[in-house]
Design a protein around this motif. Sequence first.
Motif, PDB file in Angstrom:
ATOM      1  N   UNK A   1      -1.157  29.405 -26.348  1.00  0.00           N
ATOM      2  CA  UNK A   1       0.201  29.821 -25.987  1.00  0.00           C
ATOM      3  C   UNK A   1       0.369  29.964 -24.483  1.00  0.00           C
ATOM      4  N   UNK A   2      -0.651  30.473 -23.817  1.00  0.00           N
ATOM      5  CA  UNK A   2      -0.575  30.659 -22.368  1.00  0.00           C
ATOM      6  C   UNK A   2      -0.311  29.336 -21.648  1.00  0.00           C
ATOM      7  N   UNK A   3      -0.747  28.234 -22.225  1.00  0.00           N
ATOM      8  CA  UNK A   3      -0.521  26.932 -21.593  1.00  0.00           C
ATOM      9  C   UNK A   3       0.969  26.589 -21.503  1.00  0.00           C
ATOM     10  N   UNK A   4       1.791  27.297 -22.263  1.00  0.00           N
ATOM     11  CA  UNK A   4       3.239  27.070 -22.248  1.00  0.00           C
ATOM     12  C   UNK A   4       3.909  27.775 -21.062  1.00  0.00           C
ATOM     13  N   UNK A   5       3.159  28.619 -20.357  1.00  0.00           N
ATOM     14  CA  UNK A   5       3.691  29.399 -19.244  1.00  0.00           C
ATOM     15  C   UNK A   5       2.990  29.006 -17.945  1.00  0.00           C
ATOM     16  N   UNK A   6       3.633  29.279 -16.825  1.00  0.00           N
ATOM     17  CA  UNK A   6       2.996  29.060 -15.526  1.00  0.00           C
ATOM     18  C   UNK A   6       1.857  30.060 -15.376  1.00  0.00           C
ATOM     19  N   UNK A   7       0.915  29.763 -14.490  1.00  0.00           N
ATOM     20  CA  UNK A   7      -0.202  30.695 -14.292  1.00  0.00           C
ATOM     21  C   UNK A   7       0.277  32.026 -13.725  1.00  0.00           C
ATOM     22  N   UNK A   8       1.356  32.026 -12.967  1.00  0.00           N
ATOM     23  CA  UNK A   8       1.893  33.289 -12.446  1.00  0.00           C
ATOM     24  C   UNK A   8       2.382  34.173 -13.592  1.00  0.00           C
ATOM     25  N   UNK A   9       3.078  33.563 -14.550  1.00  0.00           N
ATOM     26  CA  UNK A   9       3.577  34.325 -15.708  1.00  0.00           C
ATOM     27  C   UNK A   9       2.415  34.725 -16.606  1.00  0.00           C
ATOM     28  N   UNK A  10       1.441  33.850 -16.774  1.00  0.00           N
ATOM     29  CA  UNK A  10       0.254  34.192 -17.563  1.00  0.00           C
ATOM     30  C   UNK A  10      -0.411  35.450 -17.002  1.00  0.00           C
ATOM     31  N   UNK A  11      -0.589  35.476 -15.689  1.00  0.00           N
ATOM     32  CA  UNK A  11      -1.233  36.628 -15.047  1.00  0.00           C
ATOM     33  C   UNK A  11      -0.402  37.886 -15.235  1.00  0.00           C
ATOM     34  N   UNK A  12       0.901  37.756 -15.118  1.00  0.00           N
ATOM     35  CA  UNK A  12       1.775  38.922 -15.296  1.00  0.00           C
ATOM     36  C   UNK A  12       1.701  39.442 -16.729  1.00  0.00           C
ATOM     37  N   UNK A  13       1.694  38.530 -17.699  1.00  0.00           N
ATOM     38  CA  UNK A  13       1.575  38.942 -19.104  1.00  0.00           C
ATOM     39  C   UNK A  13       0.228  39.625 -19.312  1.00  0.00           C
TER      40      UNK A  13
END
Length: 144
Positions: free
Chosen positions: A54-66
């Motif tokens: 699922x994380x691949x669906x988001x930018x790495x910046x958003x992944x880190x924030x999540x």
Amino acid sequence: MQTIKTSTRATVMGQPAGSQVDHLFQIVPVLKKMPVREISDVLVGVDNAVLMRLFKEFTTEIQAAIFTHFNLVKQLSYFQFIPKQQFSELFDNMSSQQRHDWFTVLTEQEQIELLPYVVPRIGETLTAWSTYKSRKACKKGKLL
């Protein structure tokens, strides 16, 4: 005599595991419109293998924030699950304070596994416990 057939299919949150995964991927567009805190609340209970996809669906910046909004138990579980080089991408997108706080939570072995992939920042010091301990011992020795 009639026996009752039981299902051996795994369930997650009351739904068959496969249908939950499918559902999560279907709602990714909705998740992307939600605040990061709410996304983390939705994803905290997700299996790490599914979360990694699922994380691949988001930018790495958003992944880190999540990731930083997950509780510590989930953070450690996810850290231990994914390859350290892949985790370093999340780590690189955390603030310096978050990076420092997260790094100090790790065991010495976990720090050693992560350090080769960490991109150093100007003015930031991430000291492995083994280095910290030896420096502290040297300082104590000088005082004696």
